[in-house]
Design an enzyme around this catalytic site. Structure first.
Site, PDB file in Angstrom:
ATOM      1  N   LYS A  98      -7.990 -10.678 -11.257  1.00  0.00           N
ATOM      2  CA  LYS A  98      -9.051 -11.446 -10.334  1.00  0.00           C
ATOM      3  C   LYS A  98      -9.534 -10.014 -10.607  1.00  0.00           C
ATOM      4  O   LYS A  98      -9.643  -9.123 -10.929  1.00  0.00           O
ATOM      5  CB  LYS A  98      -8.628 -11.400  -8.592  1.00  0.00           C
ATOM      6  CG  LYS A  98      -8.087 -10.397  -7.845  1.00  0.00           C
ATOM      7  CD  LYS A  98      -8.011 -10.712  -6.311  1.00  0.00           C
ATOM      8  CE  LYS A  98      -7.691  -9.077  -5.525  1.00  0.00           C
ATOM      9  NZ  LYS A  98      -7.622  -9.176  -4.320  1.00  0.00           N
ATOM     10  N   LYS A 151     -12.658  -3.880  -9.004  1.00  0.00           N
ATOM     11  CA  LYS A 151     -12.613  -1.930  -9.090  1.00  0.00           C
ATOM     12  C   LYS A 151     -11.138  -1.210  -9.532  1.00  0.00           C
ATOM     13  O   LYS A 151     -11.426  -1.171 -11.009  1.00  0.00           O
ATOM     14  CB  LYS A 151     -13.045  -1.719  -8.164  1.00  0.00           C
ATOM     15  CG  LYS A 151     -14.599  -1.769  -8.489  1.00  0.00           C
ATOM     16  CD  LYS A 151     -15.309  -0.837  -7.092  1.00  0.00           C
ATOM     17  CE  LYS A 151     -14.782   0.884  -7.239  1.00  0.00           C
ATOM     18  NZ  LYS A 151     -15.226   1.741  -5.825  1.00  0.00           N
ATOM     19  N   LYS A 188       0.826  -1.491   0.017  1.00  0.00           N
ATOM     20  CA  LYS A 188       0.195   0.162  -0.007  1.00  0.00           C
ATOM     21  C   LYS A 188       0.489   1.319   0.240  1.00  0.00           C
ATOM     22  O   LYS A 188       0.792   2.199  -0.255  1.00  0.00           O
ATOM     23  CB  LYS A 188      -0.618   0.082   1.338  1.00  0.00           C
ATOM     24  CG  LYS A 188      -2.087  -1.102   1.219  1.00  0.00           C
ATOM     25  CD  LYS A 188      -3.136  -0.403   1.122  1.00  0.00           C
ATOM     26  CE  LYS A 188      -4.804  -1.113   0.490  1.00  0.00           C
ATOM     27  NZ  LYS A 188      -5.683  -1.333   2.029  1.00  0.00           N
TER      28      LYS A 188
END
Ligand code: TRP
Length: 338
Positions: free
Chosen positions: A199, A202, A112
């Site tokens: 996968k 969004k 992240k």
């Protein structure tokens, strides 16, 4: 008090829910409500750890709440994290029971922080992102949860949560916190229809996910144009990712008869991908049509549901307040008497 075991889980308020999220987490949340004392949070404090827009955050928080209710999560089991600010207080206390070196090992931070750098204009990585797992530990321990249903990617955070609980217990000389267990469900993994090598997500763009509220025409288009293969493997024991994904979807939607029929046809070589895709469309449509109907009802009662969530957050806050009181007492801090 009920003698049911307590389940706690949480989700970040980031826009729409797609079928990957639904089969991966939300469906399980809905089912667990029958057997456990469930508390589910929409964790807006966590969502601030990455570059974000304040206005969108509040919108997404309510949006996610309404979507979860439409999908079958009971309003009385839901809370909004920032309506229970005790999470942030426990976060601070736990910072002092968490090893800095351990936090440096968290792989989610490594991923992240890279994303945060790319997303911000000034290479900004917040200290909050580094501290994220400690806030997560506070989410879990503040309710003394027995079980935490999460994906495998959260194992490291759960391990850290138990370490914090242990250290706290040892230091204050009391087995105050229960050590929570991870609950892994056999959640089917859903892939992108447009690119089954990745996968469903969004972040990859509109064609890579199917919303649980996908409008019929668009749903049909997305499913009928799903990437499969040239058909070379039909009749063998092997299967391409795209075909496997459609089977997974049909099964996950509970259309077992269609699943069995298509599987038999795949094996004996008579399958036609057009029919197969229609079966996948019908399976998904049986869910989306129900969800869209529920959503309309939720939107018609929006105000009331929002009030219900404020109420349930206040109820859930009572549990958090008690834990904070105990923890401050045990940790040598002062308690305000109200
Ligand atoms: N970190 C979790 C995720 O990325 C979200 C989360 C925050 C969470 N607090 C939690 C999950 C507490 C379970 C329990 O999915």
């Amino acid at each position: 008090m009920s003698d049911k075991k307590r389940v706690l889980s949480a989700i970040q308020p980031t826009g729409e829910i797609h079928f990957g999220n639904y089969f991966g987490a939300v469906q399980n949340w809905v089912r667990l409500q029958e057997e456990y004392d469930c508390i589910y949070g929409v964790v807006d404090y966590h969502a601030m750890t990455m570059p974000y827009s304040p206005k969108k955050l509040r919108e997404n928080t309510w949006g996610l709440i309404l979507n979860l209710v439409a999908l079958g999560v009971k309003p009385e089991n839901l809370f909004i994290q920032s309506l229970v600010p005790q999470h942030a207080e426990l976060n601070w206390i736990f910072n002092c029971f968490c090893s800095y070196g351990r936090l440096q090992l968290m792989t989610q931070f490594k991923d992240k922080s890279q994303q945060a750098k790319e997303k911000s204009e000034d290479n900004f990585i917040s200290a909050g992102l580094f501290d994220y797992p400690v806030l997560q530990a506070a989410d879990i321990l503040i309710y003394k949860a027995d079980f935490v249903p999460v994906g495998k990617d959260q194992d490291q955070h759960l391990e850290l949560t138990r370490m914090i609980a242990n250290r706290f217990n040892n230091q204050v000389g009391k087995e105050y916190f229960v050590l929570p267990e991870t609950m892994h469900s056999e959640a089917p993994k859903i892939r992108s229809l447009a690119d089954p090598m990745r996968k469903m997500s969004k972040s990859a763009g509109e064609k890579h996910y199917v919303s649980v509220f996908e409008e019929e025409k668009r749903l049909r288009k997305k499913v009928m144009s799903a990437v499969t293969d040239s058909g070379d493997l039909i009749g063998t024991d092997e299967m391409s990712e795209g075909v496997d994904n459609l089977f997974t979807i049909i099964k996950a939607c509970g259309h077992t008869e269609a699943y069995d029929q298509c599987m038999a046809a795949y094996k004996d070589g008579s399958i036609r991908y057009g029919d197969f895709k229609t079966a996948a469309f019908e399976a998904l449509h049986s869910l989306t049509s129900k969800f869209i109907e529920n959503k309309a009802e939720v939107m018609a009662n929006k105000k009331e549901i929002k009030n219900q969530i404020k109420q349930s957050s206040a109820e859930i806050r009572k549990i958090a307040q008690q834990t904070i009181k105990d923890v401050k007492e045990l940790a040598g801090l002062m308690n305000v008497r109200f």
